[in-house]
Design an enzyme around this catalytic site. Structure first.
Site, PDB file in Angstrom:
ATOM      1  N   ALA A  42      48.515  30.341   3.752  1.00  0.00           N
ATOM      2  CA  ALA A  42      47.616  29.887   5.162  1.00  0.00           C
ATOM      3  C   ALA A  42      47.262  28.797   5.324  1.00  0.00           C
ATOM      4  O   ALA A  42      46.289  28.478   6.225  1.00  0.00           O
ATOM      5  CB  ALA A  42      46.796  31.015   5.436  1.00  0.00           C
ATOM      6  N   ALA A  43      47.228  28.089   4.241  1.00  0.00           N
ATOM      7  CA  ALA A  43      46.459  26.651   4.370  1.00  0.00           C
ATOM      8  C   ALA A  43      46.727  25.621   5.791  1.00  0.00           C
ATOM      9  O   ALA A  43      45.784  25.258   6.365  1.00  0.00           O
ATOM     10  CB  ALA A  43      46.877  25.609   3.105  1.00  0.00           C
ATOM     11  N   GLY A  44      47.996  25.564   6.050  1.00  0.00           N
ATOM     12  CA  GLY A  44      48.165  24.788   7.202  1.00  0.00           C
ATOM     13  C   GLY A  44      47.865  25.430   8.532  1.00  0.00           C
ATOM     14  O   GLY A  44      47.107  24.782   9.573  1.00  0.00           O
ATOM     15  N   ASP A  45      47.988  26.881   8.717  1.00  0.00           N
ATOM     16  CA  ASP A  45      47.472  27.481   9.852  1.00  0.00           C
ATOM     17  C   ASP A  45      45.902  27.698  10.053  1.00  0.00           C
ATOM     18  O   ASP A  45      45.387  27.276  11.042  1.00  0.00           O
ATOM     19  CB  ASP A  45      48.053  28.952   9.732  1.00  0.00           C
ATOM     20  CG  ASP A  45      49.659  28.993   9.852  1.00  0.00           C
ATOM     21  OD1 ASP A  45      50.374  28.154  10.514  1.00  0.00           O
ATOM     22  OD2 ASP A  45      50.180  30.033   9.263  1.00  0.00           O
TER      23      ASP A  45
END
Length: 100
Positions: A42-45
């Site tokens: 979930a890093a980018g989101d």
């Protein structure tokens, strides 16, 4: 691409190298924060959500990038996608070490 969307702001995430934000000829960079990485799902989101929320609330670009970097650092230190996304209060008190 830049010529076609000359009025667009551009945010780039660069993984462990941080991120950058381009507005016209103005570039703002942000370092990544050092954490023990568990899951990057979930890093980018997380980064995008926190960046946009801060920008839409009127925060300066540098503050929004830093807050998004802290939020995504917290997210990658946890397992899972949605469960790893931190609450705003957690991000506000997070004091990570900057990467070199």
């Amino acid at each position: 691409m830049r010529a076609r969307f000359s009025q667009a702001d551009i945010a780039l995430t660069l993984g462990e190298c941080g991120s950058m934000y381009l507005r016209g000829d103005h570039v703002v960079t942000q370092s990544a924060y050092l954490v023990d990485t568990v899951d990057t799902t979930a890093a980018g989101d997380t980064f995008t959500g926190y960046l946009l929320a801060d920008l839409m609330s009127g925060e300066p670009i540098a503050h929004a990038l830093d807050f998004a970097a802290k939020a995504s650092a917290l997210a990658v230190s946890r397992k899972g996608a949605a469960p790893s996304i931190p609450m705003r209060e957690e991000v506000a008190v997070f004091t990570p070490c900057a990467r070199a």
